[in-house]
Design a protein around this motif. Structure first.
Motif, PDB file in Angstrom:
ATOM      1  N   MET A 178     -19.676 -51.620  45.209  1.00  0.00           N
ATOM      2  CA  MET A 178     -21.046 -51.280  44.857  1.00  0.00           C
ATOM      3  C   MET A 178     -21.896 -52.542  44.714  1.00  0.00           C
ATOM      4  N   LEU A 179     -21.366 -53.533  44.045  1.00  0.00           N
ATOM      5  CA  LEU A 179     -22.117 -54.764  43.800  1.00  0.00           C
ATOM      6  C   LEU A 179     -22.407 -55.505  45.106  1.00  0.00           C
ATOM      7  N   VAL A 180     -21.422 -55.543  46.005  1.00  0.00           N
ATOM      8  CA  VAL A 180     -21.626 -56.192  47.307  1.00  0.00           C
ATOM      9  C   VAL A 180     -22.723 -55.468  48.090  1.00  0.00           C
ATOM     10  N   ALA A 181     -22.656 -54.132  48.118  1.00  0.00           N
ATOM     11  CA  ALA A 181     -23.652 -53.341  48.843  1.00  0.00           C
ATOM     12  C   ALA A 181     -25.033 -53.493  48.220  1.00  0.00           C
ATOM     13  N   LEU A 182     -25.103 -53.541  46.896  1.00  0.00           N
ATOM     14  CA  LEU A 182     -26.385 -53.709  46.215  1.00  0.00           C
ATOM     15  C   LEU A 182     -27.001 -55.072  46.525  1.00  0.00           C
ATOM     16  N   LEU A 209     -28.541 -54.840  49.939  1.00  0.00           N
ATOM     17  CA  LEU A 209     -29.783 -54.069  49.900  1.00  0.00           C
ATOM     18  C   LEU A 209     -30.911 -54.865  49.252  1.00  0.00           C
ATOM     19  N   LYS A 210     -30.578 -55.661  48.238  1.00  0.00           N
ATOM     20  CA  LYS A 210     -31.585 -56.518  47.599  1.00  0.00           C
ATOM     21  C   LYS A 210     -32.081 -57.575  48.579  1.00  0.00           C
ATOM     22  N   LEU A 231     -34.745 -53.590  50.001  1.00  0.00           N
ATOM     23  CA  LEU A 231     -34.697 -52.130  49.868  1.00  0.00           C
ATOM     24  C   LEU A 231     -34.347 -51.670  48.453  1.00  0.00           C
ATOM     25  N   VAL A 232     -33.795 -52.564  47.647  1.00  0.00           N
ATOM     26  CA  VAL A 232     -33.409 -52.250  46.265  1.00  0.00           C
ATOM     27  C   VAL A 232     -33.817 -53.424  45.381  1.00  0.00           C
ATOM     28  N   ARG A 233     -34.171 -53.104  44.144  1.00  0.00           N
ATOM     29  CA  ARG A 233     -34.536 -54.137  43.177  1.00  0.00           C
ATOM     30  C   ARG A 233     -33.762 -53.905  41.884  1.00  0.00           C
ATOM     31  N   GLU A 234     -33.283 -54.992  41.296  1.00  0.00           N
ATOM     32  CA  GLU A 234     -32.617 -54.928  39.992  1.00  0.00           C
ATOM     33  C   GLU A 234     -33.671 -55.105  38.916  1.00  0.00           C
ATOM     34  N   VAL A 235     -33.694 -54.175  37.980  1.00  0.00           N
ATOM     35  CA  VAL A 235     -34.694 -54.179  36.917  1.00  0.00           C
ATOM     36  C   VAL A 235     -34.103 -54.867  35.694  1.00  0.00           C
ATOM     37  N   SER A 236     -34.756 -55.917  35.251  1.00  0.00           N
ATOM     38  CA  SER A 236     -34.262 -56.650  34.075  1.00  0.00           C
ATOM     39  C   SER A 236     -34.757 -55.988  32.792  1.00  0.00           C
ATOM     40  N   GLY A 237     -34.153 -56.372  31.697  1.00  0.00           N
ATOM     41  CA  GLY A 237     -34.524 -55.794  30.408  1.00  0.00           C
ATOM     42  C   GLY A 237     -33.464 -54.842  29.903  1.00  0.00           C
ATOM     43  N   ARG A 257     -29.813 -54.019  27.669  1.00  0.00           N
ATOM     44  CA  ARG A 257     -28.455 -54.574  27.730  1.00  0.00           C
ATOM     45  C   ARG A 257     -27.761 -54.275  29.051  1.00  0.00           C
ATOM     46  N   VAL A 258     -28.231 -53.258  29.760  1.00  0.00           N
ATOM     47  CA  VAL A 258     -27.584 -52.846  31.006  1.00  0.00           C
ATOM     48  C   VAL A 258     -28.542 -53.054  32.177  1.00  0.00           C
ATOM     49  N   SER A 259     -28.038 -53.656  33.261  1.00  0.00           N
ATOM     50  CA  SER A 259     -28.845 -53.817  34.465  1.00  0.00           C
ATOM     51  C   SER A 259     -29.070 -52.463  35.119  1.00  0.00           C
ATOM     52  N   ARG A 260     -30.251 -52.273  35.647  1.00  0.00           N
ATOM     53  CA  ARG A 260     -30.582 -51.020  36.314  1.00  0.00           C
ATOM     54  C   ARG A 260     -31.165 -51.312  37.691  1.00  0.00           C
ATOM     55  N   PHE A 261     -31.066 -50.307  38.571  1.00  0.00           N
ATOM     56  CA  PHE A 261     -31.474 -50.504  39.956  1.00  0.00           C
ATOM     57  C   PHE A 261     -32.437 -49.403  40.391  1.00  0.00           C
ATOM     58  N   GLU A 262     -33.413 -49.809  41.212  1.00  0.00           N
ATOM     59  CA  GLU A 262     -34.359 -48.852  41.784  1.00  0.00           C
ATOM     60  C   GLU A 262     -34.553 -49.157  43.264  1.00  0.00           C
ATOM     61  N   HIS A 263     -34.892 -48.127  44.038  1.00  0.00           N
ATOM     62  CA  HIS A 263     -35.095 -48.317  45.477  1.00  0.00           C
ATOM     63  C   HIS A 263     -36.517 -48.768  45.745  1.00  0.00           C
ATOM     64  N   LEU A 264     -36.709 -49.418  46.886  1.00  0.00           N
ATOM     65  CA  LEU A 264     -38.036 -49.824  47.365  1.00  0.00           C
ATOM     66  C   LEU A 264     -38.272 -49.292  48.780  1.00  0.00           C
ATOM     67  N   LEU A 265     -37.565 -48.213  49.130  1.00  0.00           N
ATOM     68  CA  LEU A 265     -37.538 -47.734  50.508  1.00  0.00           C
ATOM     69  C   LEU A 265     -38.919 -47.335  51.020  1.00  0.00           C
ATOM     70  N   GLU A 266     -39.653 -46.605  50.217  1.00  0.00           N
ATOM     71  CA  GLU A 266     -40.959 -46.123  50.687  1.00  0.00           C
ATOM     72  C   GLU A 266     -41.902 -47.276  51.004  1.00  0.00           C
ATOM     73  N   LYS A 267     -41.900 -48.280  50.129  1.00  0.00           N
ATOM     74  CA  LYS A 267     -42.759 -49.449  50.346  1.00  0.00           C
ATOM     75  C   LYS A 267     -42.242 -50.304  51.498  1.00  0.00           C
ATOM     76  N   ALA A 268     -40.926 -50.496  51.543  1.00  0.00           N
ATOM     77  CA  ALA A 268     -40.331 -51.377  52.555  1.00  0.00           C
ATOM     78  C   ALA A 268     -40.487 -50.806  53.960  1.00  0.00           C
ATOM     79  N   LEU A 269     -40.355 -49.486  54.112  1.00  0.00           N
ATOM     80  CA  LEU A 269     -40.425 -48.857  55.434  1.00  0.00           C
ATOM     81  C   LEU A 269     -41.783 -48.219  55.723  1.00  0.00           C
ATOM     82  N   GLY A 270     -42.637 -48.156  54.706  1.00  0.00           N
ATOM     83  CA  GLY A 270     -43.957 -47.576  54.901  1.00  0.00           C
ATOM     84  C   GLY A 270     -43.925 -46.095  55.182  1.00  0.00           C
TER      85      GLY A 270
END
Length: 218
Positions: free
Chosen positions: A58-62, A65-66, A70-76, A78-91
């Motif tokens: 999972m970490l390698v694939a993430l 993608l980063k 296509l994916v962004r890691e959200v800081s803040g 105690r636990v790292s979280r991930f969100e997609h950027l597909l709509e913006k990246a592909l328009g």
């Protein structure tokens, strides 16, 4: 918006599809923690094929993608979280991203199947609206994101496939679709059997009623 279309692995497409799905179905827990994302990728329902991805995979694939935006890691927190950027990246609009998500999670599907399976992500008014967005995705000047596969012998409708993992391998399509064709044939046989049983039950009920009527008159 990224300059060229990515060519993603199965796990990378599964991660993107899961993030798109969970953003809309469980917004309170989105962005997803690594554990929640892994569980979503490995779940047994609404997934084809079913996979068992480990944390290291999972970490390698993430990371891949980063790197592709296509994916962004959200800081803040105690636990790292991930969100997609597909709509913006592909328009692509949210309606189209819902279709891509279901294709990434469940494999090739007909427009009717996509409308049904997209219901929790976006409710399309009818199949025509699904087809309109699919055709838009297929005719993009930046590069098509979906393709309409050739209709298989015995199949009633053609299926659509996403192209985020590269061009469709048409040689592999019949093997992947044999279960679908088989299921249609099995359903027709089952319907015929049910109809025969219903007719038999109706005949038995008629005979019972006639027998009861004769006993009453006797």
């Amino acid at each position: 918006m990224i300059d060229s279309l990515p060519e993603l692995s199965l796990l990378e497409t599964r991660i993107l599809g899961t993030l798109l799905e969970k953003q809309r179905t469980v917004p309170d827990t989105y962005p997803l923690s690594l554990n929640a994302l892994q569980s979503g990728c490995n779940q047994k329902t609404s997934r084809n094929p079913v996979i068992e991805a480990g944390e290291a995979e999972m970490l390698v694939a993430l990371d891949a993608l980063k790197d592709q935006g296509l994916v962004r890691e959200v800081s803040g927190g105690r636990v790292s979280r991930f969100e997609h950027l597909l709509e913006k990246a592909l328009g692509v609009p949210s309606q189209a991203s819902a279709l891509l998500a279901v294709l990434m999670l469940r494999g090739p599907q007909t427009a009717g199947e996509l409308r049904l399976n997209c219901d929790r992500l976006h409710r399309f008014a009818d199949i025509s609206s699904v087809e309109a967005f699919l055709e838009e995705l297929a005719s993009r000047t930046e590069g098509p994101l979906v393709v309409l596969l050739p209709r298989l012998p015995g199949a009633r409708e053609s299926r659509w496939m996403h192209l985020l993992s590269g061009q469709a391998s048409l040689e592999a399509v019949p093997a992947a679709s044999s279960a679908v064709v088989g299921s249609v044939e099995e359903m027709d046989a089952l319907c015929a059997r049910v109809a025969a049983l219903e007719a038999e039950v109706a005949e038995l009920r008629r005979l019972i009623r006639e027998g009861a009527g004769q006993q009453w008159h006797g």
